[in-house]
Design a protein around this motif. Structure first.
Motif, mmCIF file in Angstrom:
data_model
loop_
_atom_site.group_PDB
_atom_site.id
_atom_site.type_symbol
_atom_site.label_atom_id
_atom_site.label_comp_id
_atom_site.label_asym_id
_atom_site.label_seq_id
_atom_site.Cartn_x
_atom_site.Cartn_y
_atom_site.Cartn_z
ATOM 1 N N ALA B 155 0.825 -1.207 0.000
ATOM 2 C CA ALA B 155 0.000 0.000 0.000
ATOM 3 C C ALA B 155 0.862 1.260 0.000
ATOM 4 C CB ALA B 155 -0.917 0.004 1.220
ATOM 5 N N GLY B 156 2.086 1.158 0.530
ATOM 6 C CA GLY B 156 2.988 2.294 0.517
ATOM 7 C C GLY B 156 2.873 3.158 1.762
ATOM 8 N N ALA B 157 3.760 4.115 1.854
ATOM 9 C CA ALA B 157 3.780 4.997 3.011
ATOM 10 C C ALA B 157 3.891 6.444 2.543
ATOM 11 C CB ALA B 157 4.964 4.647 3.914
ATOM 12 N N ALA B 158 3.158 7.315 3.229
ATOM 13 C CA ALA B 158 3.267 8.736 2.917
ATOM 14 C C ALA B 158 4.461 9.308 3.665
ATOM 15 C CB ALA B 158 1.996 9.455 3.322
ATOM 16 N N VAL B 159 5.163 10.241 3.032
ATOM 17 C CA VAL B 159 6.338 10.830 3.662
ATOM 18 C C VAL B 159 5.925 12.143 4.326
ATOM 19 C CG1 VAL B 159 8.697 11.578 3.286
ATOM 20 C CG2 VAL B 159 7.712 9.832 1.823
ATOM 21 N N PRO B 160 6.186 12.276 5.619
ATOM 22 C CA PRO B 160 5.796 13.512 6.313
ATOM 23 C C PRO B 160 6.596 14.716 5.794
ATOM 24 C CG PRO B 160 6.493 11.808 7.865
ATOM 25 C CD PRO B 160 6.836 11.325 6.503
ATOM 26 N N ASP B 161 6.068 15.900 6.056
ATOM 27 C CA ASP B 161 6.772 17.106 5.626
ATOM 28 C C ASP B 161 8.004 17.352 6.484
ATOM 29 O OD1 ASP B 161 5.076 17.538 3.652
ATOM 30 O OD2 ASP B 161 3.986 19.203 4.567
ATOM 31 N N ILE B 162 8.903 18.167 5.925
ATOM 32 C CA ILE B 162 10.101 18.525 6.674
ATOM 33 C C ILE B 162 9.776 19.735 7.539
ATOM 34 C CG2 ILE B 162 12.502 19.232 6.445
ATOM 35 C CD1 ILE B 162 12.397 18.068 3.593
ATOM 36 N N ASN B 163 10.278 19.709 8.773
ATOM 37 C CA ASN B 163 10.079 20.861 9.650
ATOM 38 C C ASN B 163 11.418 21.196 10.292
ATOM 39 O OD1 ASN B 163 9.450 22.643 11.709
ATOM 40 N ND2 ASN B 163 7.425 21.743 12.016
ATOM 41 N N ILE B 164 12.027 22.296 9.825
ATOM 42 C CA ILE B 164 13.311 22.695 10.386
ATOM 43 C C ILE B 164 13.090 23.902 11.272
ATOM 44 C CG2 ILE B 164 15.697 23.269 9.863
ATOM 45 C CD1 ILE B 164 15.080 22.287 6.998
ATOM 46 N N PHE B 165 13.132 23.677 12.581
ATOM 47 C CA PHE B 165 12.940 24.755 13.549
ATOM 48 C C PHE B 165 11.751 25.630 13.186
ATOM 49 C CE2 PHE B 165 17.624 24.011 13.487
ATOM 50 C CZ PHE B 165 17.650 23.253 14.647
ATOM 51 N N GLY B 166 10.641 24.957 12.856
ATOM 52 C CA GLY B 166 9.425 25.721 12.605
ATOM 53 C C GLY B 166 9.195 26.107 11.161
ATOM 54 N N ILE B 167 10.210 25.893 10.298
ATOM 55 C CA ILE B 167 10.003 26.216 8.885
ATOM 56 C C ILE B 167 9.517 24.970 8.171
ATOM 57 C CG2 ILE B 167 11.057 27.115 6.774
ATOM 58 C CD1 ILE B 167 13.274 28.250 8.585
ATOM 59 N N TYR B 250 5.359 9.939 -1.636
ATOM 60 C CA TYR B 250 4.726 8.672 -1.322
ATOM 61 C C TYR B 250 5.612 7.565 -1.875
ATOM 62 C CZ TYR B 250 0.739 5.746 -0.184
ATOM 63 O OH TYR B 250 -0.089 4.828 0.406
ATOM 64 N N VAL B 251 5.958 6.588 -1.043
ATOM 65 C CA VAL B 251 6.829 5.519 -1.540
ATOM 66 C C VAL B 251 6.187 4.155 -1.301
ATOM 67 C CG1 VAL B 251 9.050 6.662 -1.431
ATOM 68 C CG2 VAL B 251 8.102 5.653 0.621
ATOM 69 N N THR B 252 6.354 3.276 -2.287
ATOM 70 C CA THR B 252 5.843 1.911 -2.140
ATOM 71 C C THR B 252 6.995 0.923 -2.297
ATOM 72 O OG1 THR B 252 5.438 1.586 -4.480
ATOM 73 C CG2 THR B 252 3.682 2.608 -3.220
ATOM 74 N N ASN B 253 6.635 -0.345 -2.319
ATOM 75 C CA ASN B 253 7.702 -1.357 -2.445
ATOM 76 C C ASN B 253 8.341 -1.339 -3.826
ATOM 77 O OD1 ASN B 253 5.335 -2.294 -3.606
ATOM 78 N ND2 ASN B 253 5.958 -4.417 -3.426
ATOM 79 N N GLU B 254 7.692 -0.676 -4.785
ATOM 80 C CA GLU B 254 8.261 -0.691 -6.136
ATOM 81 C C GLU B 254 9.067 0.554 -6.458
ATOM 82 O OE1 GLU B 254 4.892 -1.423 -8.557
ATOM 83 O OE2 GLU B 254 5.034 -3.595 -8.329
ATOM 84 N N THR B 255 9.157 1.487 -5.480
ATOM 85 C CA THR B 255 9.877 2.728 -5.763
ATOM 86 C C THR B 255 11.365 2.471 -5.980
ATOM 87 O OG1 THR B 255 8.325 3.755 -4.269
ATOM 88 C CG2 THR B 255 10.173 5.088 -4.988
ATOM 89 N N PHE B 256 11.952 1.705 -5.058
ATOM 90 C CA PHE B 256 13.406 1.507 -5.120
ATOM 91 C C PHE B 256 13.699 0.125 -5.690
ATOM 92 C CE2 PHE B 256 12.475 4.344 -1.573
ATOM 93 C CZ PHE B 256 13.234 5.442 -1.930
#
Lengths: 291, 368
Positions: B155-167, B250-256
């Motif tokens: 089904a894959g996994a969603a990648v969370p956003d990057i948060n650098i010290f509030g940015i 979004y990455v699944t088992n077929e991405t890599f």
């Protein structure tokens, strides 16, 4: 009985892996190059034979088509070395590995475009026949695979240990420069070996396509055969066969008795384990390079 | 024509050979820093996303370049390390670890695990490493499925956003920030890579590549050197994988998959094995080819009403280009550029065999 049946059909599969492995052990032994496209050679051989035999293509007689396609693949192997690899003579092994991988992609594309992307099986006169004895059912195709493989292996063993040409190939393999000095035509020997391994690939392909169906992506099977060769010990002909048999037998057993998903992993897991614990393979021929 | 007079031993390992070279690199830096301005002006960040993708590929390419180009070890499994980096990053972020920590940790873990897997094989001939990494690359997809609790399986996994010290940084909503972030990582790695090559460690890599026997005679511990190179290489691949995850969303088992590993290898060969520039040239080519094929296809469809929709055409094209490069320009694009530059610098004294390398005859390490 179930167990025995699994093992027997696994042996037939294993013989095909073994034959592919035999093909690149031949090349590795003689030229020190590793042909990552050997599985695709096998696939191509099968498709050449299908092209000759099947009624939707040329519809030749099967027994005429088999030697013809073996010949075609032999010439193909020879030309492949003559046209491409010979020009890389002296380049690093990494380049050769990359080159053969790329060739594999091209061959897969070619077979798919020229013939078909659909799984196709070879029309053989013995299709569907089987031998029954004491509750065991064996397809004629499976028995044939085992017999042909055994005969081929024995012939190769004799070739490498008894004939002048075989010895010359071994010499060329051990030290190209020294072989040159001894008057061995290294380049021609290399091309001949490639032709030979193309022929073996054709045999493997024909056997494989007669047993089930084949499509261009089947070439990736070569990677399993690689595992077979490495398990047996790269550069050992009987080792290649034994490795192939191990993988062939383990696969059906793992899918029957193991948890789901294990059967695809099993061959490579065995490979990794062998590489970790007995890196030279079962019939190890490697030794540490000494300075 | 320029003469560089070397007055000290440091001249051999200086970052820049002469003032003009430094100027060019500063100009290049300014150019990449100013690139987003153009996209702000036309108010369309689509292409910037593609450029960011090329930078990410170049990071992974640099990792592989260190291993294959500078240490001479072929790896067919760098997508696996990218996968490792990506999934470790996702899981750490989901566990609430800040990105600034999760990102480097994901690279380091990918490096560690990769080295552990490769360690036994590194003692052997290069072919075995190719084989083991190939097996690893094939297994990646299966393992991702098996490790479903962490990876989301098929089904894959969603990648969370990057948060650098509030940015907040996201590929789609803030493409400019994402570009600068990736650029920062890239420049940092290039700088580290360049400096690594000046150290004894880096030079021992090259020694191992050129001749294992001579390297050992010089007192280099082969296994340790190879393992170090593998660790650094897999770490870079892990970092690239983490960034790749953020870029894909979004990455699944077929991405890599295996194709990705092979694309990476292709990239560095086309770019030029053994040059940092090669990783970038290769990444640019790999980024351009799919676009070119798609454009060519639609051009043919529009102009001649020919619909070319042959499956597998793309990878066959890649492979064909690769074969041509290995046969006709083994030094890659950067090598070609070097030749052209030398031709003009030395005009009219350029000789054809100036870049000819000595052939090495293969010797087996088997006993018969």
């Amino acid at each position: 009985m179930d167990f025995l049946q699994l093992i027997l059909s696994g042996l037939a599969n294993g013989c095909v892996y073994g034959l592919i492995a035999l093909g690149f052990v031949l090349i590795y032994k003689a030229t020190e190059a590793v042909n990552f496209a050997q599985g695709d050679f096998m696939m191509l051989g099968a498709f050449v034979c299908i092209g000759f035999t099947n009624h939707e293509y040329m519809g030749l007689n099967f027994w005429l088509a088999v030697p013809l396609s073996i010949l075609v693949m032999g010439v193909f192997g020879y030309l492949f070395n003559w046209g491409i690899l010979r020009h890389m003579f002296g380049q690093s092994q990494t380049s050769i590995v990359i080159m053969t991988i790329a060739m594999g992609f091209i061959l897969r594309f070619f077979a798919g475009t020229f013939w078909t992307h659909e799984p196709t099986s070879l029309e053989t006169p013995y299709a569907g026949q089987d031998i029954r004895s004491g509750g065991l059912v064996l397809g004629v195709d499976e028995v044939l695979i085992v017999i042909v493989t055994a005969v081929l292996t024995f012939l190769f063993y004799l070739f490498f240990s008894r004939t002048r040409m075989g010895l010359a190939m071994q010499a060329a393999s051990q030290n190209q420069l020294a072989a040159y000095y001894m008057g061995i035509p290294v380049r021609r020997i290399h091309s001949l070996v490639w032709g030979l391994s193309g022929m073996v690939a054709a045999v493997a392909g024909i056997l494989f396509a007669s047993k089930g169906s084949i499509d261009p992506a089947t070439g990736l099977l070569g990677i399993k055969a690689f595992a077979a060769a490495a398990i047996g010990g790269f550069g050992s002909l009987p080792g290649a066969l034994v490795g192939g048999l191990i993988i062939g037998v383990v696969e059906p057993l793992a899918s029957r008795y193991g948890p789901p998903g294990v059967s695809q992993i099993a061959p490579y897991a065995i490979l990794l384990l062998i590489l970790i614990f007995r890196p030279g393979g079962i019939f190890s021929q490697t030794q540490k390079k000494k300075v | 024509m320029r003469f560089v007079f070397k007055t000290s031993y440091d001249a051999d390992i200086r970052l820049f050979k002469h003032r003009a070279q430094a100027t060019w690199y500063v100009l290049l830096l300014l150019l990449v820093l100013a690139t987003p301005l153009y996209f702000v002006a036309i108010d369309d960040a689509y292409l910037l996303g593609e450029i960011t993708g090329v930078l990410i590929l170049a990071i992974a390419g640099m990792g592989l370049m260190l291993l294959t180009g500078h240490t001479g070890l072929p790896s067919l499994g760098h997508a696996t390390f990218m996968a490792l980096g990506c999934y470790v990053n996702i899981n750490l972020l989901n566990a609430g670890v800040p990105w600034v920590i999760a990102f480097p940790v994901s690279g380091l873990l990918a490096g560690l695990i990769g080295t552990l897997i490769a360690l036994p094989v590194l003692r052997l001939h290069g072919v075995y490493l190719a084989l083991a990494t190939l097996a690893m690359s094939i297994l990646t997809s299966d393992f991702v499925v098996l490790a479903e609790p962490w990876t989301g399986g098929i089904a894959g996994a969603a990648v969370p956003d990057i948060n650098i010290f509030g940015i907040e940084v996201n590929r789609y909503s803030t493409p400019y920030k994402f570009y600068y972030l990736v650029l920062f990582v890239t420049i940092l790695l290039v700088w580290a890579y360049r400096n690594l090559l000046r150290t004894p460690t880096g030079r021992s890599f090259t020694a191992v590549r050129d001749s294992e026997i001579s390297a050992r005679a010089m007192g280099i511990n082969l296994t340790r050197t190879k393992a170090t190179s593998f660790f650094l290489s897999a770490t870079a691949a892990g970092l690239a994988g983490a960034l790749f995850g953020h870029s894909a969303g979004y990455v699944t088992n077929e991405t890599f998959d295996l194709v990705m590993s092979i694309t990476l290898l292709l990239m560095i060969v086309i770019g030029g094995l053994g040059f940092i520039h090669g990783a970038f040239f290769g990444a640019i080519v790999v980024g351009i080819i799919p676009v070119a094929i798609a454009n060519g296809r639609s051009f043919l469809a529009n102009a001649f009403d020919v619909n070319i929709n042959i499956p597998g055409l793309e990878s066959a094209m890649f492979a064909f280009i690769l074969v041509c490069f290995i046969l006709f320009e083994p030094m890659g694009l950067y090598g070609r550029w070097l030749k052209i530059r030398t031709y003009f610098e030395l005009f009219p004294f350029y000789r054809k065999d100036m870049f000819k390398r000595q052939k090495s005859y293969l010797k087996t390490d088997r006993v018969q």
